[in-house]
Write an enzyme that holds these catalytic residues in place. Structure first.
Site, PDB file in Angstrom:
ATOM      1  N   LYS A  13     -25.749  50.457  90.385  1.00  0.00           N
ATOM      2  CA  LYS A  13     -24.603  51.219  89.866  1.00  0.00           C
ATOM      3  C   LYS A  13     -23.572  51.506  90.965  1.00  0.00           C
ATOM      4  CE  LYS A  13     -26.838  54.810  88.204  1.00  0.00           C
ATOM      5  NZ  LYS A  13     -28.208  54.446  88.591  1.00  0.00           N
ATOM      6  N   ARG A  88     -26.939  62.194  82.857  1.00  0.00           N
ATOM      7  CA  ARG A  88     -28.296  61.734  83.102  1.00  0.00           C
ATOM      8  C   ARG A  88     -29.277  62.302  82.087  1.00  0.00           C
ATOM      9  NH1 ARG A  88     -27.705  60.314  88.816  1.00  0.00           N
ATOM     10  NH2 ARG A  88     -29.537  59.279  89.614  1.00  0.00           N
ATOM     11  N   ARG A 127     -33.452  49.337 100.283  1.00  0.00           N
ATOM     12  CA  ARG A 127     -32.055  49.789 100.320  1.00  0.00           C
ATOM     13  C   ARG A 127     -31.808  50.766 101.478  1.00  0.00           C
ATOM     14  NH1 ARG A 127     -29.305  52.678  95.131  1.00  0.00           N
ATOM     15  NH2 ARG A 127     -30.557  54.497  95.656  1.00  0.00           N
ATOM     16  N   ARG A 153     -32.320  56.787 102.439  1.00  0.00           N
ATOM     17  CA  ARG A 153     -32.294  58.063 101.723  1.00  0.00           C
ATOM     18  C   ARG A 153     -33.717  58.568 101.542  1.00  0.00           C
ATOM     19  NH1 ARG A 153     -28.527  57.059  96.478  1.00  0.00           N
ATOM     20  NH2 ARG A 153     -30.198  58.339  95.614  1.00  0.00           N
ATOM     21  N   ARG A 164     -38.548  59.063  90.417  1.00  0.00           N
ATOM     22  CA  ARG A 164     -37.184  58.860  89.905  1.00  0.00           C
ATOM     23  C   ARG A 164     -37.204  57.924  88.694  1.00  0.00           C
ATOM     24  NH1 ARG A 164     -34.095  56.649  94.706  1.00  0.00           N
ATOM     25  NH2 ARG A 164     -32.220  56.806  93.433  1.00  0.00           N
TER      26      ARG A 164
HETATM   27  P1  AMP Z   1     -28.039  59.068  92.737  1.00  0.00           P
HETATM   28  O1  AMP Z   1     -27.297  58.921  94.013  1.00  0.00           O
HETATM   29  O2  AMP Z   1     -27.155  58.874  91.514  1.00  0.00           O
HETATM   30  O3  AMP Z   1     -29.299  58.236  92.680  1.00  0.00           O
HETATM   31  O4  AMP Z   1     -28.511  60.607  92.654  1.00  0.00           O
HETATM   32  C1  AMP Z   1     -29.375  61.153  93.634  1.00  0.00           C
HETATM   33  C2  AMP Z   1     -29.968  62.451  93.116  1.00  0.00           C
HETATM   34  O5  AMP Z   1     -28.915  63.413  92.856  1.00  0.00           O
HETATM   35  C3  AMP Z   1     -30.716  62.355  91.791  1.00  0.00           C
HETATM   36  O6  AMP Z   1     -32.055  61.883  91.965  1.00  0.00           O
HETATM   37  C4  AMP Z   1     -30.667  63.808  91.326  1.00  0.00           C
HETATM   38  O7  AMP Z   1     -31.564  64.621  92.066  1.00  0.00           O
HETATM   39  C5  AMP Z   1     -29.245  64.224  91.730  1.00  0.00           C
HETATM   40  N1  AMP Z   1     -28.296  63.902  90.642  1.00  0.00           N
HETATM   41  C6  AMP Z   1     -27.290  62.984  90.656  1.00  0.00           C
HETATM   42  N2  AMP Z   1     -26.636  62.975  89.485  1.00  0.00           N
HETATM   43  C7  AMP Z   1     -27.233  63.911  88.689  1.00  0.00           C
HETATM   44  C8  AMP Z   1     -27.039  64.361  87.358  1.00  0.00           C
HETATM   45  N3  AMP Z   1     -26.097  63.828  86.564  1.00  0.00           N
HETATM   46  N4  AMP Z   1     -27.844  65.340  86.899  1.00  0.00           N
HETATM   47  C9  AMP Z   1     -28.797  65.897  87.669  1.00  0.00           C
HETATM   48  N5  AMP Z   1     -29.061  65.489  88.921  1.00  0.00           N
HETATM   49  C10 AMP Z   1     -28.290  64.516  89.443  1.00  0.00           C
END
Ligand code: AMP
Length: 209
Positions: A13, A88, A127, A153, A164
């Protein structure tokens, strides 16, 4: 173009969002990036999000919805936006629909990047992420885009990846049917090389916009 990008962690994404946002000249709004930059800056929002992020859990809706609502009020959205990592869960999708309806600017489309579980795990565990520009990469040393240092990360470590993926299946996957019922869903395969996937996405989006 008001677009939501959805797909499991590791579907690409973040990478596709960069290209699509540039192609359509729209801001890329990634909730994960906003949380990470708040964390880096030590803000109360970052501290609130940290424990959830480290465990691969979703940050509570009250926090996330408010953060996105504030971002959508900024005045750089004349051409639209690309939301990456939000919504999400179905509750967030409903809040987003209500916020956009209030402004008279409904979504144009929801693009789903679909990919097998096996490929996800191998992509995520190799990654790295740029400390400076946030771009995901497979390079282990310097970012190929801006030359910044890269790091792994916390939530790309194996133990957290599994959680996740569960969270995605349990909480996020239901938004796919939500958007299918709204007539907004477009699905493209996220296998293959980055350019091919971008071309696939653009030609699918051009048919609806
Ligand atoms: P990402 O970079 O999109 O993989 O997001 C990393 C982390 O941020 C996720 O595993 C969640 O802990 C938090 N996060 C990101 N977007 C959301 C969302 N829309 N709702 C809740 N937590 C989020």
């Amino acid at each position: 173009m008001r677009l939501v990008l959805v797909g499991p962690p590791g579907a690409g994404k973040g990478t596709q969002a960069q290209f699509l946002a540039a192609h359509y000249s729209i801001p890329h709004i990634a909730t994960g990036d906003i949380f990470r930059s708040n964390l880096k800056a030590g803000t109360p929002l970052g501290l609130q999000a940290k424990s959830f992020m480290d465990r691969g859990e979703l940050v509570p809706d009250s926090v996330t919805n408010e953060m996105v609502r504030d971002r959508l009020l900024q005045d750089d959205l004349a051409n639209g936006f690309l939301l990456d990592g939000f919504p999400r869960n179905v509750m967030q999708a409903e809040v987003l629909r209500a916020n956009l309806a209030e402004k008279g600017t409904p979504l144009t489309a929801v693009l789903e990047l679909s990919i097998d579980n096996d490929e996800i795990i191998s992509r995520l565990s190799s990654r790295r992420t740029c400390k400076d520009c946030g771009l995901p990469t497979v390079e282990k040393d310097k970012c190929p885009s801006c030359g910044g240092d890269v790091y792994q990360r916390e939530d790309d470590k194996e133990e957290v990846i599994a959680r996740r993926l569960e969270v995605y299946q349990e909480q996020t996957a239901p938004i796919i049917s939500f958007y299918r019922n709204e007539g907004l869903l477009i699905t493209v395969s996220a296998s293959g090389n980055v350019e091919e996937i971008t071309m696939r996405a653009i030609s699918a989006l051009n048919r609806v916009s």
